[in-house]
Write a protein that holds these residues in place. Structure first.
Motif, PDB file in Angstrom:
ATOM      1  N   LYS A 120       0.932  -1.183   0.154  1.00 60.97           N
ATOM      2  CA  LYS A 120       0.109   0.046  -0.206  1.00 60.97           C
ATOM      3  C   LYS A 120       0.806   1.254  -0.210  1.00 60.97           C
ATOM      4  O   LYS A 120       0.337   2.493  -0.407  1.00 60.97           O
ATOM      5  N   ASN A 121       2.068   0.986   0.319  1.00 64.59           N
ATOM      6  CA  ASN A 121       2.977   2.220   0.662  1.00 64.59           C
ATOM      7  C   ASN A 121       4.228   2.242   0.547  1.00 64.59           C
ATOM      8  O   ASN A 121       5.267   1.631   1.108  1.00 64.59           O
ATOM      9  N   GLU A 122       4.706   2.289  -0.903  1.00 70.01           N
ATOM     10  CA  GLU A 122       6.162   2.112  -1.274  1.00 70.01           C
ATOM     11  C   GLU A 122       6.971   3.244  -0.817  1.00 70.01           C
ATOM     12  O   GLU A 122       6.452   4.547  -0.820  1.00 70.01           O
ATOM     13  N   THR A 123       8.233   2.949  -0.397  1.00 74.42           N
ATOM     14  CA  THR A 123       9.069   3.838   0.204  1.00 74.42           C
ATOM     15  C   THR A 123       9.756   4.734  -1.261  1.00 74.42           C
ATOM     16  O   THR A 123      10.144   3.902  -2.043  1.00 74.42           O
ATOM     17  N   GLN A 124       9.658   5.805  -1.103  1.00 74.45           N
ATOM     18  CA  GLN A 124      10.514   6.604  -2.032  1.00 74.45           C
ATOM     19  C   GLN A 124      11.993   6.767  -1.987  1.00 74.45           C
ATOM     20  O   GLN A 124      12.441   6.584  -0.851  1.00 74.45           O
ATOM     21  N   PHE A 125      12.767   7.065  -3.097  1.00 70.55           N
ATOM     22  CA  PHE A 125      14.043   6.842  -3.316  1.00 70.55           C
ATOM     23  C   PHE A 125      14.452   8.228  -3.759  1.00 70.55           C
ATOM     24  O   PHE A 125      14.344   8.376  -5.013  1.00 70.55           O
ATOM     25  N   PHE A 126      15.557   9.083  -2.849  1.00 65.20           N
ATOM     26  CA  PHE A 126      15.900  10.188  -3.485  1.00 65.20           C
ATOM     27  C   PHE A 126      17.434   9.979  -3.599  1.00 65.20           C
ATOM     28  O   PHE A 126      18.080   9.672  -2.522  1.00 65.20           O
ATOM     29  N   LYS A 127      18.046   9.816  -4.685  1.00 66.38           N
ATOM     30  CA  LYS A 127      19.155   9.268  -5.092  1.00 66.38           C
ATOM     31  C   LYS A 127      20.175  10.462  -5.127  1.00 66.38           C
ATOM     32  O   LYS A 127      19.754  11.477  -5.809  1.00 66.38           O
ATOM     33  N   ILE A 128      21.213  10.319  -4.413  1.00 63.23           N
ATOM     34  CA  ILE A 128      22.299  11.551  -4.321  1.00 63.23           C
ATOM     35  C   ILE A 128      23.539  11.401  -5.050  1.00 63.23           C
ATOM     36  O   ILE A 128      24.336  11.868  -5.043  1.00 63.23           O
ATOM     37  N   ASP A 129      23.453  10.438  -6.069  1.00 70.03           N
ATOM     38  CA  ASP A 129      24.254  10.201  -7.028  1.00 70.03           C
ATOM     39  C   ASP A 129      24.455  11.161  -8.223  1.00 70.03           C
ATOM     40  O   ASP A 129      23.314  11.881  -8.419  1.00 70.03           O
ATOM     41  N   ASN A 130      25.525  11.519  -8.758  1.00 70.59           N
ATOM     42  CA  ASN A 130      25.570  11.979 -10.083  1.00 70.59           C
ATOM     43  C   ASN A 130      25.300  13.593  -9.783  1.00 70.59           C
ATOM     44  O   ASN A 130      25.047  14.300 -10.873  1.00 70.59           O
ATOM     45  N   PHE A 131      25.311  14.140  -8.710  1.00 65.49           N
ATOM     46  CA  PHE A 131      25.186  15.658  -8.665  1.00 65.49           C
ATOM     47  C   PHE A 131      26.734  16.139  -8.727  1.00 65.49           C
ATOM     48  O   PHE A 131      27.670  15.698  -8.281  1.00 65.49           O
ATOM     49  N   LYS A 132      27.036  17.377  -9.325  1.00 63.18           N
ATOM     50  CA  LYS A 132      28.185  17.766  -9.596  1.00 63.18           C
ATOM     51  C   LYS A 132      28.761  18.554  -8.495  1.00 63.18           C
ATOM     52  O   LYS A 132      30.175  18.688  -8.357  1.00 63.18           O
TER      53      LYS A 132
END
Length: 344
Positions: A34-46
């Motif tokens: 019912k409730n999937e955990t969201q994922f904020f990816k901290i890869d690939n930022f300059k």
């Protein structure tokens, strides 16, 4: 409860990019139908500035009840962590408190509402500095839910990055005519393994070694490499001796700790022979779910014994697999979320 994990999708090893297990541990294991955990990816930022700006912008547009971190360095500035903490409920996983509490966790914990430690002895340390919202949990395994007939390709295998302490034990076994297959970065034999490849190796090994990279007790490692150098006094063997001396007397990681691999081996249908780790017997029972060794000589003897005694080895392997189902990350986080409610 709407959850968000902030962390890495990829990790770099020897300059190569590989999938991080963070997604399986902190996203898949905390998600429900019912409730999937969201994922904020901290890869690939300059830059860190670009990362933090993007993160804060994302949070301003998203409704979140709990933010989960697995920060092990200064990936996100303390200023930004405080901003996030002031608006959201936050929690960080500290998995190295056995040797990093004094240098890292005791300073970083204040930037989160709650913290998770995998070290039982660290509970008192947090209490002594006045940090109250500490939760004891443990590493575990992702859910695999299968137990199959074993087809063995290897007698002994070890999966893990190179260290001089691990090389000492591998060389010791090979000197005793025990065939050990080694996988992992830094060995020069095999490269980094994917999660699926790790499962294949573990399930097809009669004995899976779990070898510490901490400074070992006693001087057996030093004498081993000193003897190596005396027999072949060349630069290569001198370097090994110096590495052993450095590890023994100057390495900050001088205590054993429970690792995820302790649970992963069992969940992947593997028989596990591991160095004796404080607190591990609270989760897995000796000679019932896995086998401990106490020193290099004990390791050699037990490898020979369990290679020769298949019935004993298989009985422990099967019991270990069944017990591993009680140590999945999904169950770990279910317990953590209950404890979070107790704090409220």
């Amino acid at each position: 409860m709407k959850k968000l994990f902030i962390g890495f999708e990829k990790i770099k090893i020897n300059g190569n990019s590989h999938e991080s297990l963070d997604k399986k541990i902190f996203v898949e294991s905390t998600s429900t139908k019912k409730n999937e955990t969201q994922f904020f990816k901290i890869d690939n930022f300059k830059s860190k500035k670009e990362l933090e700006s993007s993160l804060l912008s994302f949070l301003n547009k998203t409704k979140i009840d709990l933010i989960i971190f697995n920060l092990i360095d200064d990936e996100i500035s303390e200023t930004t962590l405080l901003k996030i903490k002031n608006s959201y409920k936050t929690i960080n996983w500290f998995g190295d408190d056995q040797w990093r509490f004094e240098s890292f966790s005791r300073y970083k914990c204040w930037f989160f509402d709650y913290c998770i430690t995998t070290d039982q002895e660290a509970l008192v340390k947090y209490k002594n500095i006045g940090y109250k919202n500490i939760i004891l949990s443990q590493w575990g395994a992702v859910e695999l839910n299968k137990n199959k007939i074993q087809n063995y390709n290897f007698d002994l295998s070890f999966i893990g990055s190179y260290s001089i302490a691990r090389e000492w034990l591998i060389l010791k076994l090979r000197r005793n005519n025990l065939d050990v297959k080694v996988f992992g970065s830094g060995w020069g034999e095999n490269t980094f393994l994917s999660f699926k490849d790790i499962e294949k190796v573990i399930s097809s090994s009669r004995i899976n070694l779990n070898l510490s990279n901490s400074a070992p007790k006693g001087l057996n490692m030093i004498w081993f490499f000193f003897g190596y150098f005396l027999k072949r006094p060349n630069k290569k063997n001198l370097v090994k001796l110096l590495k052993a001396l450095k590890l023994k007397f100057f390495y900050e990681k001088n205590v054993e700790q429970i690792k995820a691999r302790n649970f992963e081996i069992l969940a992947m249908n593997g028989f596990q022979l591991t160095n004796r780790v404080p607190q591990l017997n609270s989760y897995l029972k000796e000679n019932q779910h896995l086998v401990f060794f106490d020193n290099d000589l004990d390791l050699v003897e037990k490898c020979k014994f369990y290679l020769e005694n298949e019935h004993e080895r298989e009985k422990i392997r099967k019991m270990g697999f069944l017990e591993s189902q009680n140590h999945t990350y999904k169950k770990r986080f279910e317990e953590i979320f209950v404890k979070l409610d107790d704090f409220s």
